[in-house]
Design a protein around this motif. Sequence first.
Motif, PDB file in Angstrom:
ATOM      1  N   TYR A  60     -11.574   3.904  -7.587  1.00 49.70           N
ATOM      2  CA  TYR A  60     -11.023   4.456  -6.570  1.00 49.70           C
ATOM      3  C   TYR A  60     -10.813   3.465  -5.403  1.00 49.70           C
ATOM      4  CZ  TYR A  60     -15.508   4.597  -4.159  1.00 49.70           C
ATOM      5  OH  TYR A  60     -16.903   4.319  -3.467  1.00 49.70           O
ATOM      6  N   ILE A  61     -10.159   3.772  -4.552  1.00 43.93           N
ATOM      7  CA  ILE A  61      -9.601   2.953  -3.466  1.00 43.93           C
ATOM      8  C   ILE A  61      -9.806   3.693  -2.155  1.00 43.93           C
ATOM      9  CG2 ILE A  61      -7.361   2.937  -3.675  1.00 43.93           C
ATOM     10  CD1 ILE A  61      -7.241  -0.189  -2.897  1.00 43.93           C
ATOM     11  N   THR A  62     -10.441   3.106  -1.083  1.00 44.93           N
ATOM     12  CA  THR A  62     -10.256   3.851   0.120  1.00 44.93           C
ATOM     13  C   THR A  62      -9.156   3.293   0.923  1.00 44.93           C
ATOM     14  OG1 THR A  62     -11.724   2.229   1.125  1.00 44.93           O
ATOM     15  CG2 THR A  62     -12.873   4.160   0.238  1.00 44.93           C
ATOM     16  N   GLY A  63      -8.901   4.352   1.590  1.00 44.00           N
ATOM     17  CA  GLY A  63      -7.407   4.086   2.664  1.00 44.00           C
ATOM     18  C   GLY A  63      -6.223   4.492   1.883  1.00 44.00           C
ATOM     19  N   ILE A  64      -5.287   4.519   2.678  1.00 48.19           N
ATOM     20  CA  ILE A  64      -3.937   4.851   2.127  1.00 48.19           C
ATOM     21  C   ILE A  64      -2.950   3.888   2.526  1.00 48.19           C
ATOM     22  CG2 ILE A  64      -4.438   7.422   1.725  1.00 48.19           C
ATOM     23  CD1 ILE A  64      -2.791   7.649   4.588  1.00 48.19           C
ATOM     24  N   ASN A  65      -3.434   2.716   3.266  1.00 47.63           N
ATOM     25  CA  ASN A  65      -2.025   1.809   3.569  1.00 47.63           C
ATOM     26  C   ASN A  65      -2.791   0.364   2.850  1.00 47.63           C
ATOM     27  OD1 ASN A  65      -0.614   3.394   5.603  1.00 47.63           O
ATOM     28  ND2 ASN A  65      -2.503   3.555   6.671  1.00 47.63           N
ATOM     29  N   HIS A  66      -2.136   0.171   1.726  1.00 50.00           N
ATOM     30  CA  HIS A  66      -2.311  -1.193   1.289  1.00 50.00           C
ATOM     31  C   HIS A  66      -1.136  -1.872   0.700  1.00 50.00           C
ATOM     32  CE1 HIS A  66      -6.877   0.211   0.792  1.00 50.00           C
ATOM     33  NE2 HIS A  66      -6.250   1.199   0.585  1.00 50.00           N
ATOM     34  N   ASP A  67      -1.311  -3.203   0.589  1.00 52.25           N
ATOM     35  CA  ASP A  67      -0.072  -3.950   0.408  1.00 52.25           C
ATOM     36  C   ASP A  67       0.135  -4.030  -1.116  1.00 52.25           C
ATOM     37  OD1 ASP A  67      -1.853  -5.878  -0.818  1.00 52.25           O
ATOM     38  OD2 ASP A  67      -1.851  -6.972   1.175  1.00 52.25           O
ATOM     39  N   ARG A  68       1.296  -4.645  -1.533  1.00 58.07           N
ATOM     40  CA  ARG A  68       1.634  -4.426  -3.081  1.00 58.07           C
ATOM     41  C   ARG A  68       0.711  -5.100  -3.972  1.00 58.07           C
ATOM     42  NH1 ARG A  68       5.861  -1.987  -6.032  1.00 58.07           N
ATOM     43  NH2 ARG A  68       6.061  -2.848  -7.913  1.00 58.07           N
ATOM     44  N   LYS A  69      -0.142  -6.290  -3.422  1.00 58.85           N
ATOM     45  CA  LYS A  69      -0.751  -7.032  -4.263  1.00 58.85           C
ATOM     46  C   LYS A  69      -2.202  -6.261  -4.586  1.00 58.85           C
ATOM     47  CE  LYS A  69      -2.797 -10.775  -5.730  1.00 58.85           C
ATOM     48  NZ  LYS A  69      -4.137 -10.548  -5.945  1.00 58.85           N
ATOM     49  N   THR A  70      -2.524  -5.522  -3.482  1.00 60.42           N
ATOM     50  CA  THR A  70      -4.107  -4.807  -3.440  1.00 60.42           C
ATOM     51  C   THR A  70      -3.737  -3.588  -4.568  1.00 60.42           C
ATOM     52  OG1 THR A  70      -4.561  -5.154  -1.318  1.00 60.42           O
ATOM     53  CG2 THR A  70      -5.537  -3.422  -2.159  1.00 60.42           C
ATOM     54  N   LEU A  71      -2.628  -2.966  -4.501  1.00 60.31           N
ATOM     55  CA  LEU A  71      -2.212  -1.942  -5.467  1.00 60.31           C
ATOM     56  C   LEU A  71      -2.146  -2.334  -6.999  1.00 60.31           C
ATOM     57  CD1 LEU A  71       0.591   0.271  -3.309  1.00 60.31           C
ATOM     58  CD2 LEU A  71      -1.894   0.500  -3.507  1.00 60.31           C
ATOM     59  N   GLU A  72      -1.417  -3.473  -6.998  1.00 55.35           N
ATOM     60  CA  GLU A  72      -1.516  -4.052  -8.573  1.00 55.35           C
ATOM     61  C   GLU A  72      -3.115  -4.464  -8.890  1.00 55.35           C
ATOM     62  OE1 GLU A  72       1.261  -7.219  -7.870  1.00 55.35           O
ATOM     63  OE2 GLU A  72       2.979  -6.111  -8.298  1.00 55.35           O
ATOM     64  N   ASP A  73      -3.784  -4.967  -8.053  1.00 57.96           N
ATOM     65  CA  ASP A  73      -4.960  -5.294  -8.518  1.00 57.96           C
ATOM     66  C   ASP A  73      -5.973  -4.213  -8.788  1.00 57.96           C
ATOM     67  OD1 ASP A  73      -4.415  -8.037  -8.324  1.00 57.96           O
ATOM     68  OD2 ASP A  73      -5.546  -8.048  -6.116  1.00 57.96           O
ATOM     69  N   PHE A  74      -5.483  -3.034  -8.007  1.00 58.76           N
ATOM     70  CA  PHE A  74      -6.602  -1.767  -8.425  1.00 58.76           C
ATOM     71  C   PHE A  74      -5.967  -1.207  -9.639  1.00 58.76           C
ATOM     72  CE2 PHE A  74      -6.069   2.820  -6.956  1.00 58.76           C
ATOM     73  CZ  PHE A  74      -7.293   3.315  -7.249  1.00 58.76           C
TER      74      PHE A  74
END
Length: 425
Positions: A60-74
Amino acid sequence: MIDELVAVLERENVEWELYWEIGRGSSFRIERESLERSQRKFYSGIGLRIGYKGREGFSYITGINHDRKTLEDFVNKTVKLARVSEVPSRGFPEPGRPADVKDLYDRRIEEMPFEDAHSLAVGFAKTMGELKGEAILSGSLSFGVSRYGVVNSNGVELEGRSTGMGVSVYAVLGRGTGSYYQTYRSLQPLDELEKGIHEALNDAELSARARPIGSHSGEVLLEPEAFQAILSIFLENLFGDSVYFRRSRFSSLGREVGGECLTILDDATLPGGSGSYPFDGEGVPGQRTVLVENGVLRSFLLDFTYASFLGMESTGNAVRDFRTKPHIGTSNLVVEPGKESLGGFDGVVVKEVFGEHTANPVSGDFSLTIGLGYVVKNGEVKPFRDNMLSGNVFGLLKSVEAVGREQRRRGSFVSPRVLAEARVV
């Protein structure tokens, strides 16, 4: 951001599921009739499950405002977890129509300024001071609002919102104690909250006069609070994972498990129910499930995974938040009303017990401390406490000989009084 995360996931050759939440809560703690603590919390995040070659990964990841790189790493992290996982995956549900459940959201709670919630808590504390008499009162108020949703690779795409309000009161009178709690989906006035103060004070007055009684074996009238504790021992046997891993007393349905007058439901569609929802944590529609009908076991409590393992259909009982994988739980547990009044009962009445977590759910044996009970004889009430309520949950449920007509709700539990055979020692 969910759309962007879906776009990242659709590039992967995996099954996937997203569960997201955005919410806030306000809580107020009252000690000795004075407001001692006020706080407001905000939370948001996304839980991701990946299915890869029959194995499951979760993060899981906290927060709902992340950049594309963070989402891809997730996504990459969760796919890697699935590849090395030993947790089996049965895939994810297909789209279904969510239940139409009324009164789960009150705009007044969502739009209420923190200052107004604080003022209501101050008023609640003031009312405690006016009503306390010789007692000492503590308690709490809480408010919450949440938006949540489920999206998966099979086409499930659902969103919901809900609000909640909770109240608790704890009274101390000499050596006696009394407590009360209740939850709501809508904003409640001070008049409603006063009922909790009166009930806690009444129980504290009884508790202050209570002494242990001699042993009793036979009919015992269980108030809803006591019956809820006993049912919690029984319910562990109905969870699908307990059935699958043979931690349950039962392996099949259709067995006699209670008296003919006993019917128990799990109902996620109850209007305004504290445990109600249109869909569960996997996107399966909420439903009304008959667990025990006229004493006969009719259903287990199932999520999608363990329903698949057992060759059954999910009952929509996957509960979760974004930080956890789905697990099996109840929605609103309802004991259907019976035909008996039970209002003028003479005999032993047990209102409050504790220690049910120490019971063995498979054997069913229990020995619970009685926090408050009373003996009624010719209209005279003699309170008692510190005895033990002992027995076997399977035997007790089969001995149920009468269920009252008038239901009472505590949070997500709804039940009348229940008359059964038990021992007080």
